[in-house]
Scaffold this motif. Structure first.
Motif, PDB file in Angstrom:
ATOM      1  N   GLY A 166      32.923  33.988  26.226  1.00  0.00           N
ATOM      2  CA  GLY A 166      34.231  34.657  25.995  1.00  0.00           C
ATOM      3  C   GLY A 166      34.337  35.933  27.075  1.00  0.00           C
ATOM      4  O   GLY A 166      35.296  36.665  27.004  1.00  0.00           O
ATOM      5  N   GLN A 167      33.497  35.940  28.016  1.00  0.00           N
ATOM      6  CA  GLN A 167      33.703  37.027  28.940  1.00  0.00           C
ATOM      7  C   GLN A 167      34.946  36.646  29.989  1.00  0.00           C
ATOM      8  O   GLN A 167      35.228  37.611  30.917  1.00  0.00           O
ATOM      9  CB  GLN A 167      32.493  37.322  29.642  1.00  0.00           C
ATOM     10  CG  GLN A 167      31.194  37.709  28.860  1.00  0.00           C
ATOM     11  CD  GLN A 167      29.979  37.800  29.477  1.00  0.00           C
ATOM     12  OE1 GLN A 167      29.621  36.860  29.975  1.00  0.00           O
ATOM     13  NE2 GLN A 167      29.385  39.003  29.689  1.00  0.00           N
ATOM     14  N   LEU A 168      35.368  35.456  29.953  1.00  0.00           N
ATOM     15  CA  LEU A 168      36.499  34.801  30.969  1.00  0.00           C
ATOM     16  C   LEU A 168      37.884  34.874  30.131  1.00  0.00           C
ATOM     17  O   LEU A 168      38.018  34.815  28.927  1.00  0.00           O
ATOM     18  CB  LEU A 168      36.010  33.750  31.335  1.00  0.00           C
ATOM     19  CG  LEU A 168      34.638  33.268  32.023  1.00  0.00           C
ATOM     20  CD1 LEU A 168      34.435  31.926  32.523  1.00  0.00           C
ATOM     21  CD2 LEU A 168      34.503  34.264  33.216  1.00  0.00           C
ATOM     22  N   VAL A 169      39.006  34.800  30.724  1.00  0.00           N
ATOM     23  CA  VAL A 169      40.157  34.521  30.482  1.00  0.00           C
ATOM     24  C   VAL A 169      40.444  33.058  30.776  1.00  0.00           C
ATOM     25  O   VAL A 169      40.418  32.492  31.943  1.00  0.00           O
ATOM     26  CB  VAL A 169      41.296  35.287  31.084  1.00  0.00           C
ATOM     27  CG1 VAL A 169      42.774  34.840  30.733  1.00  0.00           C
ATOM     28  CG2 VAL A 169      41.261  36.922  30.615  1.00  0.00           C
ATOM     29  N   TYR A 214      32.119  43.263  35.361  1.00  0.00           N
ATOM     30  CA  TYR A 214      33.615  42.842  35.096  1.00  0.00           C
ATOM     31  C   TYR A 214      34.422  43.631  35.932  1.00  0.00           C
ATOM     32  O   TYR A 214      34.150  44.816  36.549  1.00  0.00           O
ATOM     33  CB  TYR A 214      33.880  43.701  33.832  1.00  0.00           C
ATOM     34  CG  TYR A 214      33.006  42.989  32.390  1.00  0.00           C
ATOM     35  CD1 TYR A 214      33.204  41.752  32.040  1.00  0.00           C
ATOM     36  CD2 TYR A 214      31.929  43.827  31.966  1.00  0.00           C
ATOM     37  CE1 TYR A 214      32.543  41.155  31.103  1.00  0.00           C
ATOM     38  CE2 TYR A 214      31.225  43.149  30.847  1.00  0.00           C
ATOM     39  CZ  TYR A 214      31.517  41.924  30.525  1.00  0.00           C
ATOM     40  OH  TYR A 214      30.539  41.436  29.315  1.00  0.00           O
ATOM     41  N   GLN A 215      35.575  42.985  36.347  1.00  0.00           N
ATOM     42  CA  GLN A 215      36.638  43.533  37.069  1.00  0.00           C
ATOM     43  C   GLN A 215      37.975  43.733  36.255  1.00  0.00           C
ATOM     44  O   GLN A 215      38.360  43.088  35.491  1.00  0.00           O
ATOM     45  CB  GLN A 215      36.777  42.527  38.286  1.00  0.00           C
ATOM     46  CG  GLN A 215      35.587  42.295  39.149  1.00  0.00           C
ATOM     47  CD  GLN A 215      35.970  41.301  40.296  1.00  0.00           C
ATOM     48  OE1 GLN A 215      37.328  41.392  40.626  1.00  0.00           O
ATOM     49  NE2 GLN A 215      34.937  40.712  40.572  1.00  0.00           N
ATOM     50  N   LEU A 216      38.517  44.920  36.651  1.00  0.00           N
ATOM     51  CA  LEU A 216      39.945  45.186  36.102  1.00  0.00           C
ATOM     52  C   LEU A 216      40.953  44.238  36.782  1.00  0.00           C
ATOM     53  O   LEU A 216      41.109  44.269  37.948  1.00  0.00           O
ATOM     54  CB  LEU A 216      40.230  46.465  36.169  1.00  0.00           C
ATOM     55  CG  LEU A 216      41.467  46.920  35.449  1.00  0.00           C
ATOM     56  CD1 LEU A 216      41.200  47.113  33.916  1.00  0.00           C
ATOM     57  CD2 LEU A 216      41.883  48.636  36.090  1.00  0.00           C
ATOM     58  N   THR A 217      41.567  43.549  35.910  1.00  0.00           N
ATOM     59  CA  THR A 217      42.365  42.320  36.252  1.00  0.00           C
ATOM     60  C   THR A 217      43.836  42.526  35.577  1.00  0.00           C
ATOM     61  O   THR A 217      43.894  42.778  34.186  1.00  0.00           O
ATOM     62  CB  THR A 217      41.794  40.879  35.961  1.00  0.00           C
ATOM     63  OG1 THR A 217      40.602  41.004  36.356  1.00  0.00           O
ATOM     64  CG2 THR A 217      42.586  39.820  36.547  1.00  0.00           C
ATOM     65  N   ALA A 247      32.266  32.062  35.379  1.00  0.00           N
ATOM     66  CA  ALA A 247      31.175  31.732  34.449  1.00  0.00           C
ATOM     67  C   ALA A 247      29.780  31.762  35.106  1.00  0.00           C
ATOM     68  O   ALA A 247      29.795  30.942  36.136  1.00  0.00           O
ATOM     69  CB  ALA A 247      31.251  30.669  33.420  1.00  0.00           C
ATOM     70  N   SER A 248      28.796  32.454  35.076  1.00  0.00           N
ATOM     71  CA  SER A 248      27.666  32.666  36.058  1.00  0.00           C
ATOM     72  C   SER A 248      26.356  31.805  35.505  1.00  0.00           C
ATOM     73  O   SER A 248      25.574  31.208  36.054  1.00  0.00           O
ATOM     74  CB  SER A 248      27.189  33.894  36.318  1.00  0.00           C
ATOM     75  OG  SER A 248      26.636  34.549  35.098  1.00  0.00           O
ATOM     76  N   VAL A 274      37.583  38.544  25.610  1.00  0.00           N
ATOM     77  CA  VAL A 274      37.991  39.835  26.286  1.00  0.00           C
ATOM     78  C   VAL A 274      39.298  40.515  25.505  1.00  0.00           C
ATOM     79  O   VAL A 274      39.323  41.690  25.857  1.00  0.00           O
ATOM     80  CB  VAL A 274      38.019  39.835  27.615  1.00  0.00           C
ATOM     81  CG1 VAL A 274      36.892  39.458  28.430  1.00  0.00           C
ATOM     82  CG2 VAL A 274      39.395  38.890  27.973  1.00  0.00           C
ATOM     83  N   GLY A 275      39.789  39.619  24.754  1.00  0.00           N
ATOM     84  CA  GLY A 275      40.962  40.411  23.934  1.00  0.00           C
ATOM     85  C   GLY A 275      42.288  40.084  24.493  1.00  0.00           C
ATOM     86  O   GLY A 275      43.264  40.749  23.903  1.00  0.00           O
ATOM     87  N   ILE A 276      42.595  39.243  25.441  1.00  0.00           N
ATOM     88  CA  ILE A 276      43.950  39.155  25.925  1.00  0.00           C
ATOM     89  C   ILE A 276      45.050  38.940  25.143  1.00  0.00           C
ATOM     90  O   ILE A 276      46.007  39.368  25.143  1.00  0.00           O
ATOM     91  CB  ILE A 276      43.714  38.508  27.244  1.00  0.00           C
ATOM     92  CG1 ILE A 276      44.998  38.472  28.030  1.00  0.00           C
ATOM     93  CG2 ILE A 276      43.510  36.972  26.898  1.00  0.00           C
ATOM     94  CD1 ILE A 276      44.998  37.913  29.504  1.00  0.00           C
ATOM     95  N   THR A 277      44.751  37.761  24.471  1.00  0.00           N
ATOM     96  CA  THR A 277      45.792  37.561  23.272  1.00  0.00           C
ATOM     97  C   THR A 277      46.009  38.615  22.231  1.00  0.00           C
ATOM     98  O   THR A 277      47.174  38.658  21.892  1.00  0.00           O
ATOM     99  CB  THR A 277      45.500  36.085  22.680  1.00  0.00           C
ATOM    100  OG1 THR A 277      45.293  34.972  23.695  1.00  0.00           O
ATOM    101  CG2 THR A 277      46.467  35.693  21.874  1.00  0.00           C
ATOM    102  N   GLY A 278      45.176  39.173  21.563  1.00  0.00           N
ATOM    103  CA  GLY A 278      44.986  40.148  20.507  1.00  0.00           C
ATOM    104  C   GLY A 278      45.761  41.273  21.031  1.00  0.00           C
ATOM    105  O   GLY A 278      46.593  41.972  20.384  1.00  0.00           O
ATOM    106  N   ILE A 279      45.435  41.867  22.441  1.00  0.00           N
ATOM    107  CA  ILE A 279      46.297  42.775  22.868  1.00  0.00           C
ATOM    108  C   ILE A 279      47.748  42.449  23.090  1.00  0.00           C
ATOM    109  O   ILE A 279      48.726  43.489  22.834  1.00  0.00           O
ATOM    110  CB  ILE A 279      45.511  43.449  24.395  1.00  0.00           C
ATOM    111  CG1 ILE A 279      44.127  44.046  23.909  1.00  0.00           C
ATOM    112  CG2 ILE A 279      46.533  44.305  25.054  1.00  0.00           C
ATOM    113  CD1 ILE A 279      43.420  44.104  25.214  1.00  0.00           C
ATOM    114  N   LEU A 280      48.129  41.208  23.641  1.00  0.00           N
ATOM    115  CA  LEU A 280      49.477  40.929  23.538  1.00  0.00           C
ATOM    116  C   LEU A 280      50.233  41.211  22.351  1.00  0.00           C
ATOM    117  O   LEU A 280      51.232  41.592  22.084  1.00  0.00           O
ATOM    118  CB  LEU A 280      49.687  39.542  24.297  1.00  0.00           C
ATOM    119  CG  LEU A 280      51.159  38.925  24.311  1.00  0.00           C
ATOM    120  CD1 LEU A 280      51.856  39.707  25.330  1.00  0.00           C
ATOM    121  CD2 LEU A 280      51.104  37.655  24.642  1.00  0.00           C
ATOM    122  N   CYS A 281      49.661  40.527  21.311  1.00  0.00           N
ATOM    123  CA  CYS A 281      50.051  40.548  19.960  1.00  0.00           C
ATOM    124  C   CYS A 281      50.453  41.824  19.474  1.00  0.00           C
ATOM    125  O   CYS A 281      51.320  42.317  18.894  1.00  0.00           O
ATOM    126  CB  CYS A 281      49.286  39.766  18.907  1.00  0.00           C
ATOM    127  SG  CYS A 281      49.191  38.103  19.273  1.00  0.00           S
TER     128      CYS A 281
END
Length: 249
Positions: A51-54, A23-26, A43-44, A84-91
């Motif tokens: 779910g590991q991707l945005v 994972y990379q901090l993005t 995706a590899s 990875v939670g990007i939408t939940g974190i925004l909410c």
């Protein structure tokens, strides 16, 4: 011939063989909101770790929510397919409680890491209401656990609850399970006080039609939100609002 008639060796690969946790901090920016989280850049494998991707749908939904943050004020959010939670974190920047869910154990690990990352950041006060739970669509036991555990957090004064899914790239059976799950969750909340926001990325006409028909089959009304149709990474997407049909409809 030597070995003739003998069965070939069968190689069973462990799930870990497919896992990429590099994972990379993005950094992602949605309006005035800046979010840093850990995720993969691509995706590899085809293993069940999308779910590991945005994905584009998450970008579409986050852009919509950042422009309409008032919709989240005072709401409780339950996210289906958090990744990875990007939408939940925004909410969580606007809501007092956000429950993020995913069905894959490996994805849940990175989801929880990102929750921890934000709990220790300058936005920790905003993200204090973030929790992660396992939820496989259609799993009655897990749905029941969610309803029982988080029903007490819903205040009587709350105007509205929201459920949302940030992208969809599924087979027919998964779409059926999705709307079955949404129907159960909506019916266990106060009538008219809960809605499902779906960010949908179109890939085939058949899937487009199926999303509409499955919502109707489950007794729900699905409406495209005006002005939300757009192109994200060369894919057309749209935001739907899904609610239960009233009994007299």
């Amino acid at each position: 011939m030597e070995g003739e008639g003998e069965e070939e060796d069968i190689v069973c690969l462990d799930e870990s063989f497919f896992i990429d946790d590099n994972y990379q901090l993005t950094t992602f920016t949605f309006g005035s909101q800046v979010i840093e989280l850990l995720c993969l850049q691509s995706a590899s494998t085809d293993f069940d770790l999308t779910g590991q991707l945005v994905w584009p749908g998450a970008m579409l939904l986050n852009d919509y929510l950042s422009k309409n943050a008032e919709l989240l004020q005072g709401c409780t959010v339950l996210e289906l397919g958090s990744g990875v939670g990007i939408t939940g974190i925004l909410c969580s920047r606007f809501c007092s409680k956000v429950v993020l869910t995913d069905h894959n154990e490996e994805v849940l690990k990175i989801l929880k890491k990102n929750i921890e990352l934000h709990a220790s950041s300058e936005n920790s006060k905003c993200c204090s209401g973030l929790v992660a739970e396992k939820l496989e669509w259609g799993n009655s036991e897990q749905i029941g656990h969610i309803l029982q555990t988080y029903r007490p957090m819903v205040k009587h004064s709350m105007d509205e609850e929201v459920l949302h899914l940030h992208y969809i790239i599924l087979g027919k059976s998964s779409i059926c399970l999705l709307f079955d799950t949404v129907e159960k969750l909506l019916r266990n909340r106060r009538e008219g006080q809960c809605k499902f926001i779906l960010a949908y990325i179109s890939r085939t006409k058949t899937m487009d039609s199926l999303v509409i028909s499955e919502a109707v089959r489950c007794g729900m009304q699905i409406n495209e939100l005006v002005g939300t149709r757009s192109v994200v990474r060369n894919l057309e997407g749209v935001i739907f609002e899904v609610t239960l049909k009233k009994q007299d409809e």
